[in-house]
Design a protein around this motif. Sequence first.
Motif, short mmCIF file in Angstrom:
data_model
loop_
_atom_site.label_atom_id
_atom_site.label_comp_id
_atom_site.label_asym_id
_atom_site.label_seq_id
_atom_site.Cartn_x
_atom_site.Cartn_y
_atom_site.Cartn_z
N CYS A 37 0.85 -1.28 0.02
CA CYS A 37 0.03 0.14 -0.13
C CYS A 37 1.04 1.45 0.09
O CYS A 37 1.74 1.31 0.91
CB CYS A 37 -0.77 0.02 1.21
SG CYS A 37 -1.90 1.62 1.18
N LEU A 39 -0.07 4.27 0.93
CA LEU A 39 -0.58 5.30 1.91
C LEU A 39 0.22 4.74 3.33
O LEU A 39 0.59 3.63 3.50
CB LEU A 39 -1.88 5.37 1.84
CG LEU A 39 -2.85 6.21 0.95
CD1 LEU A 39 -2.63 5.72 -0.42
CD2 LEU A 39 -4.20 6.37 1.52
N ARG A 40 0.13 5.47 4.20
CA ARG A 40 0.35 5.36 5.62
C ARG A 40 -0.38 5.88 6.64
O ARG A 40 -0.29 6.82 7.32
CB ARG A 40 1.84 5.67 6.25
CG ARG A 40 2.99 4.77 5.28
CD ARG A 40 3.11 3.62 5.53
NE ARG A 40 4.10 2.89 4.82
CZ ARG A 40 3.78 2.14 3.69
NH1 ARG A 40 2.81 2.21 3.21
NH2 ARG A 40 4.85 1.51 2.99
N CYS A 41 -1.89 5.32 6.45
CA CYS A 41 -2.88 6.11 7.45
C CYS A 41 -2.77 5.82 9.00
O CYS A 41 -2.21 4.64 9.28
CB CYS A 41 -4.16 5.62 6.76
SG CYS A 41 -4.62 5.46 5.21
N TRP A 43 -4.45 5.55 11.09
CA TRP A 43 -5.59 4.43 11.71
C TRP A 43 -5.28 3.28 11.15
O TRP A 43 -6.35 2.37 11.28
CB TRP A 43 -6.84 5.24 11.64
CG TRP A 43 -7.14 5.73 10.18
CD1 TRP A 43 -7.83 4.74 9.28
CD2 TRP A 43 -7.09 6.82 9.57
NE1 TRP A 43 -7.93 5.19 8.02
CE2 TRP A 43 -7.61 6.60 8.16
CE3 TRP A 43 -6.47 7.97 9.99
CZ2 TRP A 43 -7.58 7.61 7.41
CZ3 TRP A 43 -6.47 9.03 9.10
CH2 TRP A 43 -6.96 8.96 7.81
N CYS A 44 -4.57 3.03 10.40
CA CYS A 44 -4.50 1.40 9.52
C CYS A 44 -4.42 0.39 10.54
O CYS A 44 -3.55 0.18 11.59
CB CYS A 44 -3.14 1.44 8.83
SG CYS A 44 -3.32 0.22 7.71
N HIS A 50 1.73 -3.20 4.63
CA HIS A 50 2.29 -1.93 3.79
C HIS A 50 3.14 -2.30 2.54
O HIS A 50 3.16 -1.85 1.41
CB HIS A 50 2.76 -0.92 4.56
CG HIS A 50 1.92 -0.27 5.62
ND1 HIS A 50 2.18 0.53 6.57
CD2 HIS A 50 0.23 -0.38 5.37
CE1 HIS A 50 0.75 0.95 7.01
NE2 HIS A 50 -0.15 0.55 6.21
N GLY A 108 -7.14 -4.67 0.48
CA GLY A 108 -5.49 -4.88 0.73
C GLY A 108 -5.29 -4.25 2.11
O GLY A 108 -6.27 -4.33 2.90
N GLY A 109 -4.24 -3.75 1.83
CA GLY A 109 -3.33 -2.97 0.97
C GLY A 109 -4.04 -2.37 0.09
O GLY A 109 -5.15 -2.08 0.32
N SER A 137 -8.01 2.54 -1.95
CA SER A 137 -7.80 3.85 -1.56
C SER A 137 -7.83 5.04 -2.73
O SER A 137 -7.85 6.12 -2.49
CB SER A 137 -6.09 3.97 -0.80
OG SER A 137 -5.27 3.95 -2.15
N LYS A 160 -11.08 9.81 2.80
CA LYS A 160 -10.43 10.20 4.07
C LYS A 160 -10.68 11.62 4.55
O LYS A 160 -11.19 11.69 5.42
CB LYS A 160 -9.17 9.61 4.13
CG LYS A 160 -9.07 8.01 3.76
CD LYS A 160 -7.59 7.53 3.72
CE LYS A 160 -7.40 6.52 2.82
NZ LYS A 160 -8.07 5.22 3.19
S1 SF4 Z 1 -4.40 -0.54 3.87
FE1 SF4 Z 1 -5.88 1.05 4.16
S2 SF4 Z 1 -5.92 2.17 5.97
FE2 SF4 Z 1 -3.80 1.08 5.77
S3 SF4 Z 1 -2.42 2.45 4.97
FE3 SF4 Z 1 -3.37 1.45 2.95
S4 SF4 Z 1 -5.01 2.67 2.55
FE4 SF4 Z 1 -4.59 3.24 4.71
#
Ligand code: SF4
Length: 276
Positions: A37, A39-41, A43-44, A50, A108-109, A137, A160
Amino acid sequence: MLSHKNKIDTKGVIFDLKKFAIHDGPGIRTTIFFKGCPLRCWWCHNPESHKLLPEKFDGCNTRRGLNHPFSPNEDEVGREVTADEIINEIEKDRIFYDESGGGVTFSGGEPLMQPDFLKELLNYCKSSEINSSVDTSGYSVEDSLKKILDLPDNFLFDLKMIDDELHQKYTSVSNKRIHKNLKIIDDAEKNIFIRIPVVPGITDSEENLFATRDFISTLNNVSEIDLLPYHRAGEGKYNKINKENKLDKIMTPENGYMEEIKKIFNELNCKVKIGG
Ligand code: SF4
């Protein structure tokens, strides 16, 4: 025993496969969790997803109960699989999809990080008349999205934060590409489920919720909005894999609060649900 005639050798990396999923799109579904993934949310709840390649976390036993035969070692997350292996798993539950109006969800991911693998699986679903959803995402290069755009029945698309600075702060990427991709999906007249994570103190400001509603109102093909209350299920994993959990001690929003937020979105001409 393969139930389809042509063997498909395209490979991808997944980190979980969940059967009888009821929160990942309509009906009873098999959900395939792609690894990787961008992103690094904050709240993941799947921080072990990742990185794109399989990872070893020594002595941590952090893997998410991958179904046999997708279990590597107990301290390893993710495994390279062929499309055929996944198709065999998908086919085992076809009767449940047919009876419940369900199907398969690629999640996912971020599944769009492995577009060729995703495309093979979506092609199979389409040619086999299995309902398919892509849970994304929205952060992908346009070419990857366009490669698969015509294939899924539904997109589950995360929104988001509308303010780009805040989006960058809390997810590590800009939302410009995400919004552009959502428009591309909408213009292609694909069925869209918008998924909004409700994270106290971050995504639940009035400003963000109203701006999200206004953004959705510009789209024509959103059939459902899912408000996803933050939950703490992934908290323990951060310690295990030695990553900082920036959201330590945030509580799950209460039902009454979620109902208030739901009212904001009820004005839109689509179904609004709390939960997936
Ligand atoms: S898996 Fe989803 S919540 Fe987790 S970092 Fe990626 S987009 Fe964000």
